[in-house]
Design an enzyme around this catalytic site. Structure first.
Site, PDB file in Angstrom:
ATOM      1  CG  LEU A   1      -1.860  -1.215   1.316  1.00  0.00           C
ATOM      2  CD1 LEU A   1      -2.835  -1.095   2.718  1.00  0.00           C
ATOM      3  CD2 LEU A   1      -2.599  -1.701   0.131  1.00  0.00           C
ATOM      4  CB  ALA A   2       2.934   2.863  -2.093  1.00  0.00           C
TER       5      ALA A   2
ATOM      6  NE  ARG B   1       1.930  12.465  10.428  1.00  0.00           N
ATOM      7  CZ  ARG B   1       1.768  11.382  11.302  1.00  0.00           C
ATOM      8  NH1 ARG B   1       2.636  11.559  12.559  1.00  0.00           N
ATOM      9  NH2 ARG B   1       1.222  10.113  10.910  1.00  0.00           N
TER      10      ARG B   1
ATOM     11  CG  ASP C   1       4.595   4.182   5.276  1.00  0.00           C
ATOM     12  OD1 ASP C   1       4.694   2.827   5.768  1.00  0.00           O
ATOM     13  OD2 ASP C   1       3.955   4.929   6.007  1.00  0.00           O
TER      14      ASP C   1
ATOM     15  CE  LYS D   1      33.823  14.454 -21.081  1.00  0.00           C
ATOM     16  NZ  LYS D   1      33.275  15.254 -21.991  1.00  0.00           N
TER      17      LYS D   1
ATOM     18  CE1 TYR E   1      38.258  17.051 -18.384  1.00  0.00           C
ATOM     19  CE2 TYR E   1      38.856  17.980 -20.547  1.00  0.00           C
ATOM     20  CZ  TYR E   1      38.050  17.283 -19.814  1.00  0.00           C
ATOM     21  OH  TYR E   1      36.998  16.962 -20.176  1.00  0.00           O
TER      22      TYR E   1
HETATM   23  C1  UD1 Z   1      -3.111   1.085   9.761  1.00  0.00           C
HETATM   24  C2  UD1 Z   1      -4.479   0.085  10.405  1.00  0.00           C
HETATM   25  C3  UD1 Z   1      -4.013  -0.170  12.024  1.00  0.00           C
HETATM   26  C4  UD1 Z   1      -2.282  -0.421  12.319  1.00  0.00           C
HETATM   27  C5  UD1 Z   1      -1.415   0.863  11.387  1.00  0.00           C
HETATM   28  C6  UD1 Z   1      -0.131   0.081  11.572  1.00  0.00           C
HETATM   29  C7  UD1 Z   1      -6.153   0.282   9.261  1.00  0.00           C
HETATM   30  C8  UD1 Z   1      -7.443   0.608   9.302  1.00  0.00           C
HETATM   31  N1  UD1 Z   1      -5.505   0.552  10.321  1.00  0.00           N
HETATM   32  O1  UD1 Z   1      -3.556   2.217  10.422  1.00  0.00           O
HETATM   33  O2  UD1 Z   1      -4.650  -1.103  12.412  1.00  0.00           O
HETATM   34  O3  UD1 Z   1      -2.095  -0.611  13.911  1.00  0.00           O
HETATM   35  O4  UD1 Z   1      -1.876   0.751   9.952  1.00  0.00           O
HETATM   36  O5  UD1 Z   1       0.679   1.179  11.101  1.00  0.00           O
HETATM   37  O6  UD1 Z   1      -5.697  -0.285   8.354  1.00  0.00           O
HETATM   38  N2  UD1 Z   1      -3.155   3.659   2.438  1.00  0.00           N
HETATM   39  C9  UD1 Z   1      -3.866   3.552   1.000  1.00  0.00           C
HETATM   40  N3  UD1 Z   1      -4.917   3.894   0.740  1.00  0.00           N
HETATM   41  C10 UD1 Z   1      -5.730   4.458   1.600  1.00  0.00           C
HETATM   42  C11 UD1 Z   1      -5.389   4.507   2.789  1.00  0.00           C
HETATM   43  C12 UD1 Z   1      -4.063   4.009   3.321  1.00  0.00           C
HETATM   44  O7  UD1 Z   1      -2.863   3.240   0.027  1.00  0.00           O
HETATM   45  O8  UD1 Z   1      -7.035   4.614   1.202  1.00  0.00           O
HETATM   46  C13 UD1 Z   1      -1.903   3.399   2.524  1.00  0.00           C
HETATM   47  C14 UD1 Z   1      -1.241   4.387   3.541  1.00  0.00           C
HETATM   48  O9  UD1 Z   1      -0.406   5.304   2.168  1.00  0.00           O
HETATM   49  C15 UD1 Z   1      -0.086   3.575   4.139  1.00  0.00           C
HETATM   50  C16 UD1 Z   1      -1.059   2.389   4.454  1.00  0.00           C
HETATM   51  O10 UD1 Z   1      -1.912   2.250   3.539  1.00  0.00           O
HETATM   52  O11 UD1 Z   1       1.057   3.319   3.657  1.00  0.00           O
HETATM   53  C17 UD1 Z   1      -1.555   2.448   5.996  1.00  0.00           C
HETATM   54  O12 UD1 Z   1      -2.549   3.801   6.026  1.00  0.00           O
HETATM   55  P1  UD1 Z   1      -2.645   4.581   7.233  1.00  0.00           P
HETATM   56  O13 UD1 Z   1      -3.595   5.733   6.976  1.00  0.00           O
HETATM   57  O14 UD1 Z   1      -1.286   5.014   7.966  1.00  0.00           O
HETATM   58  O15 UD1 Z   1      -3.112   3.666   8.593  1.00  0.00           O
HETATM   59  P2  UD1 Z   1      -3.180   3.682   9.934  1.00  0.00           P
HETATM   60  O16 UD1 Z   1      -4.091   4.815  10.348  1.00  0.00           O
HETATM   61  O17 UD1 Z   1      -1.616   4.145  10.224  1.00  0.00           O
END
Ligand code: UD1
Ligand code: MG
Length: 452
Positions: A9-10, A16, A101, A349, A364
Site C-alpha cells: 500500500l503506497a 507530515r 513506508d 572524463k 585534464y
Molecule cells: C493502519 C491500521 C492499524 C495499524 C496501523 C499500523 C487500518 C484501518 N488501520 O492504520 O490497525 O495499527 O496501520 O501502522 O488499516 N493507504 C492507501 N490507501 C488508503 C489508505 C491508506 O494506500 O486509502 C496506505 C497508506 O499510504 C499507508 C498504509 O496504507 O501506507 C496505512 O494507512 P494509514 O492511513 O497510515 O493507516 P493507519 O491509520 O496508520
C-alpha cells in the site's frame, strides 16, 4: 515453491513529510522506502509484487519495477487492497499486505511470518507486537481463551480497548480468495468513514474461519516513517545494519560512525575503508582495497587491490591495482585499466586509460583513448571542446607526452611517439616520432644592460 504475492500500500500522500515527493519515494540509505519494501518482499520469496499507488502515482510507477495499480481516491486500507483484485483474479495464492513506508523490514522477518501462516494453516494471519505506547495503532482484541477476535482502531476504541498494548503492525497474510470475498462485506461505518482492511479479520472469524496473530519481538522492523525526523532515524538504523553486515563479512571499517555506505553496495574481503567515506548507489568494490579517507564513490565498479584517497568517482569502472589520489575526479564513462596511476589534481572524463599508464599530476583527460604504458607528463591537457562540439584524443601504447602539453582534439598520437614538453599538438604524430610544437627559444644577450 512459494505461493507468496505481496500487495504494497503506497497511495497515501504522507502529509507530515511536507514534500512534493510522494512519501514512499523518499530515500533511506540511498534507496527509496518502497524499494526497500520490495527488496524485503523478494528476499522473503515473493513471486509477484503489486504496488497500490495514488498520490504521485506516475512518479512511483516510474521509479520501481513492479506491477502497479492506482487507487484514485484514498477511501481506506481495505479499499486500497480491493484495487489489486483485478490483477489477482483466479489466483489461489497467499497475499501478504505491506505498507510502502516501512523501510526497516527484513526479508527474514517476512519469511518467518509467511512460514508461520502456512504452518498454522489459517485463512488470515496478522503480524502484531506489544508496544510501550500503543497510541494511534489498531489494538488487537483477543477472546477469553486468548485466541484472536478482532482489531479495533484507535479512534474507534473504548476505554478498556485503549489500554491494550498489543497492536496491529499493518502487515498480514491472507488466502487470496478469502480476502477478496470478505473485502466485499467491509463497511465504512466507523469514526474515520473509511473501509478498514483489519475488518476483514473479524468478518472471516465470524464465518468460523480460524484467524491467527503472529506476535514479533522485533517490532521496530515494522515501524512506518511519517516525518523527516523519523526518516533520519531510519537512515541511522539502516546504515548501522549495513556497516555491521560488511564487518561481519570481512571488511574493515576504521570508523563506522563516519562511513556512509548505501544498502546495495558490495565490498570484498580484506578491503579497508578509512573514515569520511561515502560509498553510494550500485558501487561494487573488490578485495584488498584501501579506500579513503575522504572518498565519494557513486555507481563505481572497482576491482581488487585499488588504493585511493581524497577522490570523487562516479559511474566509472576502475580495474585491479589502480592508485587514485589525491584530489582526483573520475567522471562518468571512464575506464581505468589495471595498474593505472592517477595522481594529484587530475580529472578524467569519458575516457579509456590503458593498463600501466600514468597520469601523475595536474591533468585534464576528456573524451580520450589512451593506450597501455603511456606517461602523460605533469599538466597534460586534452583540448576536447571548441565551444560547440567535443572531439576525441587518441594516444597509442608506450607513448611519452612531455609536461605541460596541449593535445588539440581531434588528434592522434601513435604508438611509441614522443612529445616534447610544452608542445601544442594539432596534427597527428606518427609512430616512433618526436613531435615538438613550441616556439624556439631566443636569448637576447646583455638585455638587462640595454634596458637601462
Ligand atoms: C493502519 C491500521 C492499524 C495499524 C496501523 C499500523 C487500518 C484501518 N488501520 O492504520 O490497525 O495499527 O496501520 O501502522 O488499516 N493507504 C492507501 N490507501 C488508503 C489508505 C491508506 O494506500 O486509502 C496506505 C497508506 O499510504 C499507508 C498504509 O496504507 O501506507 C496505512 O494507512 P494509514 O492511513 O497510515 O493507516 P493507519 O491509520 O496508520
Ligand atoms: Mg500509518
Amino acid at each position: 515453491m512459494s505461493d507468496l504475492i505481496t500487495v504494497i500500500l503506497a497511495a497515501g500522500k504522507g502529509t507530515r513529510m511536507k514534500s512534493k515527493l510522494p512519501k514512499v519515494l523518499h530515500k533511506v540509505a540511498g534507496k527509496s522506502m518502497v524499494q526497500h519494501v520490495l527488496d524485503a518482499a523478494k528476499d522473503a520469496g515473493a513471486t509477484r509484487n503489486i504496488v497500490v499507488t495514488g498520490f504521485g502515482s506516475d512518479m512511483v510507477r516510474a521509479s520501481i519495477n513492479a506491477e502497479c495499480v492506482e487507487q484514485k481516491e484514498q477511501l481506506g486500507t481495505g479499499h486500497a487492497v480491493m484495487q489489486a483484485e483485478s490483477l489477482l483474479k483466479g489466483e489461489d495464492a497467499t497475499v501478504m499486505v505491506l505498507c510502502g513506508d516501512t523501510p526497516l523490514l527484513t526479508g527474514e522477518l517476512l519469511k518467518s511470518f509467511y512460514e508461520s501462516h502456512k504452518r498454522v494453516g489459517c485463512v488470515a494471519t496478522v503480524l502484531t507486537a506489544i508496544v510501550p505506547d500503543p497510541t494511534g495503532y489498531g489494538r488487537v482484541i483477543r477472546k477469553p481463551d486468548e485466541t484472536f477476535m478482532k482489531i479495533v482502531e484507535d479512534k474507534d476504541a473504548d476505554e478498556n480497548e485503549r489500554h491494550v498494548k498489543e497492536v496491529n503492525s499493518g502487515i498480514y497474510c491472507f488466502n487470496a480468495k478469502a480476502l477478496f470475498s470478505a473485502l466485499k462485506e467491509v463497511k465504512n461505518d466507523n469514526a474515520q468513514g473509511e473501509y478498514y482492511l483489519p475488518d476483514v479479520l473479524e468478518i472471516l472469524g465470524n464465518k468460523g474461519e480460524k484467524i491467527s496473530a503472529f506476535s514479533t519481538r522485533q517490532y521496530e522492523l515494522t515501524l512506518g516513517i511519517n516525518s523527516r525526523a523519523q526518516l533520519a532515524e531510519a537512515e541511522k538504523i539502516l546504515r548501522k545494519r549495513k556497516n555491521e553486515e560488511l564487518m561481519e563479512s570481512g571488511v574493515t571499517l576504521m570508523d563506522p560512525a563516519s562511513t556512509f555506505i548505501d544498502a546495495d553496495v558490495k565490498i570484498g574481503k580484506d578491503t579497508v575503508i578509512y573514515p569520511f567515506t561515502w560509498i553510494e548507489g550500485n558501487t561494487v568494490i573488490g578485495e584488498d582495497c584501501e579506500l579513503g579517507p575522504n572518498i565519494r564513490l557513486q555507481n563505481v565498479k572497482i576491482g581488487n587491490g585499488v588504493t585511493g584517497q581524497f577522490t570523487y568517482a562516479h559511474d566509472a569502472v576502475i580495474d585491479d591495482n589502480v592508485i587514485l589520489g589525491q584530489f582526483v575526479h573520475i567522471r562518468p564513462d571512464s575506464h581505468l585499466s589495471e595498474n593505472v596511476k592517477i595522481g594529484n589534481f587530475v580529472e578524467v572524463k569519458n575516457s579509456n586509460i590503458g593498463k600501466d599508464t600514468k597520469l601523475p599530476h595536474l591533468s585534464y583527460i576528456g573524451d580520450s583513448d589512451i593506450g597501455d604504458d603511456v606517461n602523460m607528463g605533469c599538466g597534460t591537457i586534452t583540448v576536447n571542446y571548441d565551444g560547440k562540439e567535443k572531439f576525441r584524443t587518441k594516444v597509442g601504447n608506450h607513448a611519452f607526452v612531455g609536461c605541460n602539453s596541449n593535445l588539440i582534439a581531434p588528434v592522434e598520437v601513435a604508438d611509441n611517439a614522443y612529445i616534447g614538453a610544452g608542445s601544442t599538438i594539432t596534427d597527428a604524430v606518427p609512430e616512433n616520432a618526436l613531435a615538438l610544437g613550441r616556439a624556439r627559444q631566443v636569448n637576447i644577450h646583455n638585455w638587462k644592460d640595454k634596458r637601462k
